[in-house]
Scaffold this motif. Structure first.
Motif, PDB file in Angstrom:
ATOM      1  N   ILE A  87     -23.012  97.199  70.773  1.00 31.25           N
ATOM      2  CA  ILE A  87     -22.621  97.133  72.195  1.00 31.25           C
ATOM      3  C   ILE A  87     -23.807  96.689  73.034  1.00 31.25           C
ATOM      4  CG2 ILE A  87     -21.863  98.489  74.174  1.00 31.25           C
ATOM      5  CD1 ILE A  87     -20.350 100.296  72.204  1.00 31.25           C
ATOM      6  N   LEU A  91     -24.006  93.268  75.307  1.00 30.77           N
ATOM      7  CA  LEU A  91     -24.265  93.270  76.749  1.00 30.77           C
ATOM      8  C   LEU A  91     -25.524  92.470  77.080  1.00 30.77           C
ATOM      9  CD1 LEU A  91     -23.435  96.989  77.647  1.00 30.77           C
ATOM     10  CD2 LEU A  91     -22.004  94.975  77.989  1.00 30.77           C
ATOM     11  N   LEU A 134     -18.618 103.104  74.967  1.00 35.77           N
ATOM     12  CA  LEU A 134     -18.810 101.901  75.782  1.00 35.77           C
ATOM     13  C   LEU A 134     -19.291 102.258  77.185  1.00 35.77           C
ATOM     14  CD1 LEU A 134     -15.686  99.670  74.937  1.00 35.77           C
ATOM     15  CD2 LEU A 134     -18.067  99.121  74.469  1.00 35.77           C
ATOM     16  N   LEU A 138     -22.975 101.469  78.896  1.00 35.70           N
ATOM     17  CA  LEU A 138     -22.984 100.652  80.113  1.00 35.70           C
ATOM     18  C   LEU A 138     -23.687 101.378  81.256  1.00 35.70           C
ATOM     19  CD1 LEU A 138     -21.999  97.999  81.342  1.00 35.70           C
ATOM     20  CD2 LEU A 138     -19.889  99.153  81.979  1.00 35.70           C
ATOM     21  N   ARG A 174     -12.326  92.380  73.846  1.00 33.09           N
ATOM     22  CA  ARG A 174     -12.922  91.642  74.966  1.00 33.09           C
ATOM     23  C   ARG A 174     -12.362  92.129  76.297  1.00 33.09           C
ATOM     24  NH1 ARG A 174     -10.292  86.051  75.915  1.00 33.09           N
ATOM     25  NH2 ARG A 174      -8.687  87.578  76.453  1.00 33.09           N
ATOM     26  N   GLN A 176     -10.998  95.015  76.982  1.00 31.44           N
ATOM     27  CA  GLN A 176     -11.448  96.380  77.245  1.00 31.44           C
ATOM     28  C   GLN A 176     -12.849  96.382  77.838  1.00 31.44           C
ATOM     29  OE1 GLN A 176     -11.710  98.828  73.738  1.00 31.44           O
ATOM     30  NE2 GLN A 176     -12.049 100.724  74.890  1.00 31.44           N
ATOM     31  N   LEU A 177     -13.734  95.574  77.269  1.00 28.13           N
ATOM     32  CA  LEU A 177     -15.100  95.500  77.765  1.00 28.13           C
ATOM     33  C   LEU A 177     -15.140  94.889  79.168  1.00 28.13           C
ATOM     34  CD1 LEU A 177     -18.075  95.966  77.059  1.00 28.13           C
ATOM     35  CD2 LEU A 177     -18.132  93.656  76.103  1.00 28.13           C
TER      36      LEU A 177
END
Length: 694
Positions: A87, A91, A134, A138, A174, A176-177
């Protein structure tokens, strides 16, 4: 044939007797007998041996069971850490300038595989756990405003924009992110917007001068020291804290305002010679300035407005009681207006009450001046006008005729208001004709000096109601006559007072033409439709304006100025520059350079709404210059055909005789170029803020 434990030893007489008689053995003797050989009875010994073996077996079994469980848990942790690293890598790639659609798709696949391995190694895995991971990554890796950079990268090098490069099976991941980044960015913008609004409200209070003066006094005394300490504590409590709500911030601002008023009171009591500067700064604070120019939209606002403007005058040196009283009244008025604007949805038709007060605000000055006209007691026109004026539910200022009555029929009141204006026109019609004749007679005067003197006298003895209704041509002729030999604005000294007073009165009478206002309204609607396309960019600028660099601010301001100029059909300004010049307290239009100056000393430009109003205000001066030049360059016959001919000539007549704000503020606000620019800036900023809030 078996054997028994008792057969290898001789029985005691007691045991033999007990056995032969069938009596129960004595427990104590049995226990003693059992200890004769140093061991346990037969049944207890076997039981203990079996129990020991069972405990050993269970411990061995638990060890055999725990080892695989620990191994599985360790494997799950390893896979979770691997998913976390994937992850973070995704990012980082998304935010990097070298990101490509293929690279992002490859990182998505790696993350998907890491997610599958985590699911296989951990029986407790769930989609909620993956989503929490996630979100955690983030928030830790891209906290606060940093996530906005990630969102920008998401849209520029977006996974969604590169949808064709992402395989079908990876698109849910994709999406969801992307949704998580967008949600986090929206939350960050909301927090920054709340912070910006809070800072702007603090800036408008006007306590900075009082704080500076009080802190600079060496011997404060107990009263001023306590007031200053309480103010500093309230100011510290006003610092924005994560998680603060609008209600909490408003309560903190109320406490600061209360502490600030107490500081002014203490300063006035203990050091009366130093207090006037602090009182003036509070009296002329931004909030109070805005309250002066509000146009009430309903009865509640009209009541608050009339209470505020009664006895209010920026040209006087205010006392403590007046400053505190008017500041509280301004706060109540602005809060009422804000609540009304929040409740009213864009596009909603105005109510009859709103229409009535809107028209009353337009006609207020005119009706007041007609009512003040000297006339005979038996003048039928005046009687008709005053009879209709008395039928209105309010005075021309909006005050209720009878506060105890129920809400009036505003639809009927609007019709009565229109009849009242018609009666006023009829009353001044003869006076207008007489004034036009006097202007024509002045034109026949050969001496320019004598003509100017007589023209100034004519302006001073003529009612403002009559001057307001003069045709624009006659207004411009009279203005030229008043100026005589002058070719520019003279200094503000007693020698030129008759001219300055006459010119100021004519400026107040030169209203914006209805055709011009309709044209401007269409331009504003066109501009709003264009800016609707950049709504997201403007929303972000509104919320994050205080965090932008001057370069970022200039880019946004230039985009708005260019769109505004395109709607006005004029050339945009050459540049927008920031200056630390203390003389530039807000915004300024440099006509020769065609540049908009933004003053940074008072930090007024950090308020996004104020910046929009100031930018549109100064760009309106840009349009006025070009409009006047365009009309003047046309053939005299073609000039008459220009739809904005009369308004352009009014702007041109104002250019050479511009009144500075520091000489006479009311005259400054009333001159044609400023009356238009202030109106346009306020209208445009209000429309834009409503559009961004919808």
């Amino acid at each position: 044939m078996g054997w028994s434990w008792g057969s290898i030893r001789s029985k005691s007489p007691t045991e033999t007797g007990a056995a032969s008689s069938g009596a129960a053995p004595d427990p104590q003797q049995t226990a003693l007998a059992g200890h004769d050989v140093g061991t346990a009875p037969p049944q207890g010994f076997r039981h203990r041996i079996a129990r020991g073996i069972e405990q050993i077996r269970r411990r061995l079994s638990s060890i055999v069971t725990v080892v695989p469980r620990c191994v599985r848990r360790a494997a799950a942790c390893v896979q979770q850490r691997h998913a976390r690293s994937q992850i973070e890598a995704l990012l980082d790639r998304l935010a990097s300038r070298q990101a490509s659609a293929a690279g992002l798709a490859a990182d998505l696949r790696k993350l998907s595989e890491a997610k599958q391995q985590w699911a296989l190694s951990d029986p407790q895995f769930s989609e909620e756990a993956f989503g929490d991971l996630l979100r955690t990554v983030l928030e830790r890796q891209w906290p606060g405003k940093k996530v906005l950079h990630l969102e920008k990268a998401l849209h520029e090098r977006c996974l969604a924009a590169a949808g064709d490069s992402v395989p079908e099976e990876l698109r849910p991941l994709r999406d969801q992110l992307s949704a998580l980044i967008t949600t986090q960015a929206d939350s960050s913008r909301a927090v920054e917007g709340l912070k910006a609004k809070h800072r702007n409200e603090l800036q408008k209070m006007g306590f900075g001068t009082a704080r500076q003066i009080a802190a600079g006094i060496l011997w404060k005394g107990p009263v001023l020291s306590a007031a200053l300490k309480a103010f500093d504590q309230a100011n510290k409590a006003c610092e924005f804290k994560p998680g603060a709500t609008e209600a909490q911030l408003r309560a903190a601002r109320d406490e600061l305002e209360h502490a600030g008023d107490n500081l002014l009171d203490a300063l006035d009591r203990t050091h009366p010679k130093l207090a006037p500067a602090a009182l003036s700064a509070r009296y002329s604070a931004t909030a109070n300035w805005r309250a002066v120019h509000i146009q009430p939209k309903n009865q509640a606002q009209a009541d608050l407005y009339n209470r505020f403007v009664e006895g209010h005058n920026f040209d006087t040196s205010p006392g403590k009681a007046l400053v505190l009283d008017k500041s509280r009244q301004a706060k109540a008025l602005l809060r009422e207006v804000a609540e009304h604007n929040t409740q009213r949805q864009p596009g909603t038709p105005r109510t009859a009450e709103e229409q009535y007060f809107r028209e009353l605000s337009r006609q207020r000055r005119y009706l007041e001046r007609v009512d003040d006209l000297d006339s005979a007691a038996d003048d039928p026109d005046m009687k008709e006008f005053q009879a209709l004026l008395a039928q209105l539910p309010t005075s021309p200022q909006g005050a209720r005729r009878d506060p105890g009555e129920a809400a009036p029929d505003y639809a009927k009141a609007l019709e009565t208001l229109q009849l009242t204006v018609e009666a006023a026109d009829q009353k001044v019609a003869m006076l207008i004709a007489d004034t036009v004749e006097q202007i024509a007679q002045l034109e026949r005067e050969s001496s320019i000096t004598q003509r100017a003197k007589q023209a100034r006298q004519l302006v001073q003895r003529t009612s403002l109601a009559v001057l307001m209704k003069l045709p624009v041509r006659e207004q411009l002729i009279l203005l030229r006559q008043v100026r005589g030999h002058l070719r520019g604005q003279p200094p503000n000294d007693p020698r030129w007072r008759p001219f300055l007073d006459a010119q100021s009165k004519l400026y107040r009478a030169m209203q914006l033409s209805p055709a011009f206002l309709r044209h401007e309204k269409e331009q504003r609607r066109t501009l709003m439709s264009w800016l609707q396309r950049d709504k997201k960019m403007l929303r972000e600028a509104r919320d994050l304006w205080h965090t932008y660099t001057p370069g970022q601010m200039r880019d946004i301001m230039m985009k708005i100025a260019q769109a505004h100029s395109r709607a006005l059909n004029c050339e945009p300004p050459q540049d927008i520059r920031f200056t630390t010049d203390p003389d530039v307290k807000g915004y300024r239009w440099l006509r020769d350079q065609r540049v908009i100056l933004v003053g940074t000393v008072n930090r007024q430009f950090l308020d996004f709404e104020d910046m929009i109003a100031g930018l549109c205000h100064e760009n309106s001066h840009n349009w006025q210059d070009q409009l006047a030049k365009q009309v003047q360059e046309e053939h005299p016959v073609s000039q008459e055909d220009h739809p904005l001919h009369e308004q352009a000539l009014s702007f041109a007549a104002n250019h050479g005789f511009y009144i500075r704000a520091n000489t006479d503020y009311l005259a400054y606000r009333s001159q044609p170029v400023e009356a238009h620019a202030f109106r346009t800036g306020a209208k445009f900023s209000a429309d834009l803020m409503r559009m961004l809030a919808s």
